[in-house]
Every structure is written in C-alpha cells, then in structure tokens.
Design a protein around this motif. Structure first.
Motif, PDB file in Angstrom:
ATOM      1  N   ASN A 222       1.212  -1.191  -0.159  1.00 54.44           N
ATOM      2  CA  ASN A 222      -0.281  -0.090  -0.081  1.00 54.44           C
ATOM      3  C   ASN A 222       0.594   1.586   0.035  1.00 54.44           C
ATOM      4  O   ASN A 222       0.245   2.111   0.638  1.00 54.44           O
ATOM      5  CB  ASN A 222      -1.258  -0.058   0.989  1.00 54.44           C
ATOM      6  CG  ASN A 222      -0.624   0.681   2.537  1.00 54.44           C
ATOM      7  OD1 ASN A 222       1.118  -0.019   2.198  1.00 54.44           O
ATOM      8  ND2 ASN A 222      -0.443   0.639   3.791  1.00 54.44           N
ATOM      9  N   SER A 223       2.141   1.362  -0.873  1.00 59.92           N
ATOM     10  CA  SER A 223       3.173   2.178  -0.810  1.00 59.92           C
ATOM     11  C   SER A 223       2.686   3.469  -1.180  1.00 59.92           C
ATOM     12  O   SER A 223       1.300   2.999  -2.250  1.00 59.92           O
ATOM     13  CB  SER A 223       4.448   2.005  -1.156  1.00 59.92           C
ATOM     14  OG  SER A 223       4.041   1.269  -2.622  1.00 59.92           O
ATOM     15  N   ALA A 224       2.570   4.611  -1.220  1.00 59.86           N
ATOM     16  CA  ALA A 224       2.622   5.224  -2.432  1.00 59.86           C
ATOM     17  C   ALA A 224       2.946   5.332  -4.096  1.00 59.86           C
ATOM     18  O   ALA A 224       1.975   5.375  -5.117  1.00 59.86           O
ATOM     19  CB  ALA A 224       2.758   6.660  -2.399  1.00 59.86           C
ATOM     20  N   VAL A 227       0.124   1.937  -5.269  1.00 63.09           N
ATOM     21  CA  VAL A 227      -0.997   2.844  -5.063  1.00 63.09           C
ATOM     22  C   VAL A 227      -1.781   3.594  -6.448  1.00 63.09           C
ATOM     23  O   VAL A 227      -2.580   2.938  -7.734  1.00 63.09           O
ATOM     24  CB  VAL A 227      -1.097   4.117  -4.067  1.00 63.09           C
ATOM     25  CG1 VAL A 227      -2.728   4.579  -4.123  1.00 63.09           C
ATOM     26  CG2 VAL A 227      -1.741   2.828  -2.084  1.00 63.09           C
ATOM     27  N   LYS A 228      -0.540   4.395  -6.499  1.00 56.88           N
ATOM     28  CA  LYS A 228      -0.182   4.961  -7.958  1.00 56.88           C
ATOM     29  C   LYS A 228       0.002   3.886  -9.251  1.00 56.88           C
ATOM     30  O   LYS A 228      -1.125   4.132 -10.194  1.00 56.88           O
ATOM     31  CB  LYS A 228       0.792   5.469  -8.510  1.00 56.88           C
ATOM     32  CG  LYS A 228       0.781   6.456  -9.352  1.00 56.88           C
ATOM     33  CD  LYS A 228       2.870   7.258  -9.822  1.00 56.88           C
ATOM     34  CE  LYS A 228       3.131   8.136 -11.308  1.00 56.88           C
ATOM     35  NZ  LYS A 228       4.071   8.281 -10.995  1.00 56.88           N
ATOM     36  N   GLU A 231      -4.070   2.749  -9.404  1.00 51.40           N
ATOM     37  CA  GLU A 231      -4.682   3.483 -10.178  1.00 51.40           C
ATOM     38  C   GLU A 231      -4.440   3.859 -12.124  1.00 51.40           C
ATOM     39  O   GLU A 231      -5.844   3.611 -12.195  1.00 51.40           O
ATOM     40  CB  GLU A 231      -4.781   4.745  -9.388  1.00 51.40           C
ATOM     41  CG  GLU A 231      -4.947   5.275  -8.310  1.00 51.40           C
ATOM     42  CD  GLU A 231      -4.187   6.605  -7.276  1.00 51.40           C
ATOM     43  OE1 GLU A 231      -4.692   6.840  -6.634  1.00 51.40           O
ATOM     44  OE2 GLU A 231      -3.886   7.187  -8.234  1.00 51.40           O
ATOM     45  N   THR A 397     -11.423   1.755  -4.417  1.00 48.69           N
ATOM     46  CA  THR A 397     -10.765   3.029  -5.215  1.00 48.69           C
ATOM     47  C   THR A 397      -9.187   1.914  -4.796  1.00 48.69           C
ATOM     48  O   THR A 397      -9.501   0.578  -4.261  1.00 48.69           O
ATOM     49  CB  THR A 397     -10.372   4.044  -3.482  1.00 48.69           C
ATOM     50  OG1 THR A 397     -10.080   3.497  -2.893  1.00 48.69           O
ATOM     51  CG2 THR A 397     -11.702   4.610  -3.940  1.00 48.69           C
ATOM     52  N   LYS A 399      -6.461   2.940  -3.471  1.00 45.74           N
ATOM     53  CA  LYS A 399      -6.202   3.282  -1.798  1.00 45.74           C
ATOM     54  C   LYS A 399      -6.736   1.881  -0.597  1.00 45.74           C
ATOM     55  O   LYS A 399      -5.815   1.507  -0.089  1.00 45.74           O
ATOM     56  CB  LYS A 399      -5.670   4.288  -1.272  1.00 45.74           C
ATOM     57  CG  LYS A 399      -5.220   4.795  -0.296  1.00 45.74           C
ATOM     58  CD  LYS A 399      -3.919   4.414  -0.246  1.00 45.74           C
ATOM     59  CE  LYS A 399      -3.279   5.344   1.361  1.00 45.74           C
ATOM     60  NZ  LYS A 399      -3.891   4.683   2.736  1.00 45.74           N
ATOM     61  N   ASP A 403      -4.485  -0.742   0.476  1.00 45.49           N
ATOM     62  CA  ASP A 403      -5.192  -1.182   2.132  1.00 45.49           C
ATOM     63  C   ASP A 403      -5.316  -2.444   2.901  1.00 45.49           C
ATOM     64  O   ASP A 403      -4.662  -3.009   4.105  1.00 45.49           O
ATOM     65  CB  ASP A 403      -5.379   0.409   2.564  1.00 45.49           C
ATOM     66  CG  ASP A 403      -5.250   1.881   2.997  1.00 45.49           C
ATOM     67  OD1 ASP A 403      -3.598   1.648   3.141  1.00 45.49           O
ATOM     68  OD2 ASP A 403      -5.652   2.658   2.611  1.00 45.49           O
TER      69      ASP A 403
END
Length: 414
Positions: A222-224, A227-228, A231, A397, A399, A403
């Motif tokens: 679930n790191s940034a 997530v990017k 997406e 989503t 994120k 998570d």
C-alpha cells in the motif's frame, strides 16, 4: 518452521511424516558421482516434456548415470511436491517455480546450493534471488521469464503512432489512439481479475517503484508508488481501453491476430507461438521494453533446479544441475525451448547476442524484479489479485483495496 501451515490441507498424518523426515538429509556422504546410479528428476509443463531429450544426451557422456525424468503438470505440481516432501520421497532433482521455493526451503527438504560450484555472479540478480530464502540459496537458476510489450506495428501506422511507447503516459495515449484512429476493439489487453492477475500488474507496479514485499520481506503493497500504479492500471478499465471480463483460458494471441487487441504484455514463449500460428502476421508486430514510469521494470519469473536434502545422489545431482545451468547448457536449452537463459554467459553468442528482438528481452531482464521468497507467497499474491479485481470492476479505490491487502499480507509474512 511452520510445517503444518506449509502442507496446507493435507492430512495430519502427512504433517507428522514431514516433521520426521523433512530436515533429516541422507545422513552421510551418499553415492559418489562416478558410481553407477539412477538420478530421479521432476520437471513441470513443457520443460518436463523437453528435459527427457537432454537427459538422453547427458547419459551418452556419463555412462554410469541413468537420468529418469518425470514430467509433472503445473496444475498438480504443488500437490505432488507437498505429498512427496511429507513422505520423504522427493526426487533427487526437482524444478522449483518461484512461488514454491520459499515454502519448500522453509520445510527443510531442499539442500542448500553449493556456492563454490554455482556462482551468484553468473546469473541475472533477480533469477538468483528467486532461488534464495532467508539469506541462503536453495535453487540454481535454470531459466528466466519476464514480460515485454507486444504491439501491432501495422495498426500503429493507422493510428498515427510512429514508435513504441516509451513511458506509461505514452502507453495509455497509444491505447486510445488504436481505438479511435485504427478502430481496434480494445487498446491494451491486461488481466481484470482472477488467479495470478498480479502477473499482469507487475510491470505497472515495479515501473512505478512499488513492490508487494520489500527486501526485508515485509508487506509494502500500500505504498504511494503501488497505489499510483494500481490507479493507472484501473484507469484502462474505467476508460474502456481494456476488457473488464476475460473468460478463463483466454488466448490473447487470437485477438492480437484479428486486431481486436493491438497491445499486450507477454512472455518469450509467445514469440514462437505467433510465428507458428499466425504466419500472416509476420512483419506486422514487434516487441518493446515495458514503458517507463520511474523506470522500465518488468517482472522476473522462471524456475530453479533444487536438490533434495534427503537425496543419496547429491554429488551426481550437482553435476547434472551444473550441466543444465552453465552457459553452454542454457544456450542448448534455449534452442530447444525458447526459455530465456538465466546464466548471462549464454547471451554472449549466437542468436541471443545478435537478434535485435532478443536484446530487448536481455535488457528487460537486467532490471527485472522478483518478489522475495516466502512460505506463503502464493497466498500473499492472491490477496493482491483480489485487490486488483476490486479496482478494475469499480468496486473500490486503489488506496482502499491495497490498504486491505496490506493488512491481510501482514499476517502472512515470516
């Protein structure tokens, strides 16, 4: 070691057998390499079918050795390996897929690699890592697998595209152009859900700088960056550039041939499949590296060869494995199977060194990444499969989905 967890749904009696036999080893020096003996070998899928021919050639120069190869289907491989390990009856040499090795190394049924015979520096880093568990190597890299971009060059011209996409932004731009200008049904084929969806997601994840597990084996999904990546992956379905529902056993090459799908990420075996099945496509398609986000990074797959800790034929087994994994043996294996060599020395001559398309595979392997071995790796990646599907189907989503996966994976890592 958590043996009960490792054997999953097998009966308690098998778990007890594993406890008694898994960590024992042969207890002695075993049979000398030059003694007359039979080596038992299990190999999976196409490799299992092809290895018998190599074994026959090996026997001609090793008159004292009989190599008995048993092909095993990938669909039943895990079950058979667990049952054999529990009974102390693993073959002398066994093919280990990347998702298996951590589980069986944790059981104590695999012999550590002799690093005086097999040098880490001879292999792609990601390939060596796949055979390593808890800081120790248990599998010698046999062949590697990665993903690159396959794309229709003739349809690209119709879409006003004059080169392969070099970035993730260009990949989506081209997917849109194929649909609107070249009239393709879809822009890019990526898996929307189901088993091993994560393999389709890896190029997006790794190129963005994300990972499922960090190098210490801790959950990091679930790191940034992850997530990017999710997406971006999900946006293809949201924009109707990728199909939301793909039937089991879907063969992307058929739609690639008709032009319904102009781009997909695929492995090296698809090159010969396209050439053999669709000769009319010759000159109308090409391969390119994974488009870069932070960098161009693809997945590293493939298989290792491991020796049973209980084998009485370790010396001969080591020599046989060495013949399959040195530069000469891997060049021969490539000619027989199109499996990409894990030994970098094999890439220095012949087709592997001169074919422009093969250079793309070679370059991609230089940066390819693999997930650190874990006893429950298959279960771990299944949590990511679920997260991806929830996003592609518009139920969550990125994120929130990651998570949830992070919290589930936290309880599975060791």
């Amino acid at each position: 070691m958590n043996r009960a967890a490792a054997i999953g749904s097998l009966a308690l009696t098998l778990a007890s057998a594993l406890t008694l036999t898994a960590c024992g080893g042969s207890g002695g020096a075993g049979v000398a390499a030059d003694a007359k003996q039979t080596l038992t070998v299990w190999a999976m899928g196409t490799e299992g079918e092809k290895l018998g021919d190599v074994a026959k050639a090996y026997q001609k120069s090793h008159a004292n050795i009989t190599v008995k190869v048993t092909p095993i289907g990938w669909d039943v491989a895990h079950q058979k390996l667990v049952a054999a390990a529990a009974a102390g009856k693993l073959p002398d040499v066994v093919q280990m897929g990347g998702s298996y090795l951590g589980e069986f190394a944790d059981m104590g049924v695999l012999e550590p690699v002799d690093t005086k015979t097999f040098a880490e520096g001879d292999f792609f880093p990601a390939a060596w890592q796949q055979g390593t568990y808890d800081g120790k190597a248990y599998g010698v890299p046999w062949y590697v697998d990665t993903r690159v971009l396959f794309y229709r060059t003739d349809l690209a011209k119709k879409a006003g595209i004059d080169k392969a996409p070099a970035t993730m932004a260009e990949l989506q731009r081209d997917a849109e152009a194929y649909r609107t200008k070249a009239g393709t049904k879809w822009g890019l084929s990526i898996q929307p859900g189901g088993l091993d969806t994560v393999q389709s997601f890896y190029p997006f994840l790794y190129s963005a700088g994300g990972a499922i597990l960090d190098q210490d084996g801790k959950a990091a999904v679930n790191s940034a960056a992850a997530v990017k990546a999710l997406e971006n992956y999900g946006s293809y379905f949201k924009k109707n550039l990728s199909e939301k529902s793909v039937r089991p056993g879907y063969d992307v090459t058929k739609d690639f041939n008709t032009g319904a799908v102009p781009m997909f990420f695929g492995g090296p075996w698809l090159t010969s499949l396209l050439d053999d099945n669709y000769p009319g496509l010759k000159g109308k398609w090409a391969v390119a590296p994974v488009p870069a986000d932070q960098a161009s990074v693809s997945m590293a797959g493939g298989s290792s060869l491991a020796i049973s800790a209980d084998s009485d034929h370790k010396a001969a087994a080591k020599e046989f494995v060495a013949s399959l994994t040195d530069a000469k043996g891997q060049s021969d294996w490539f000619e027989r199977t199109n499996d990409l060599p894990a030994n970098t020395g094999a890439w220095k001559s012949g087709t592997l060194a001169t074919d422009p398309a093969m250079k793309i595979w070679r370059t991609q392997m230089d940066t390819a990444k693999s997930t650190p071995a874990q006893p429950k790796l298959t279960e771990i990646t299944s949590k990511v499969d679920t997260a991806i599907e929830s996003v592609t189907q518009g139920k969550s989503t990125a994120k929130a989905a990651l998570d949830k996966a992070q919290s589930e994976i936290d309880g599975l890592v060791q």
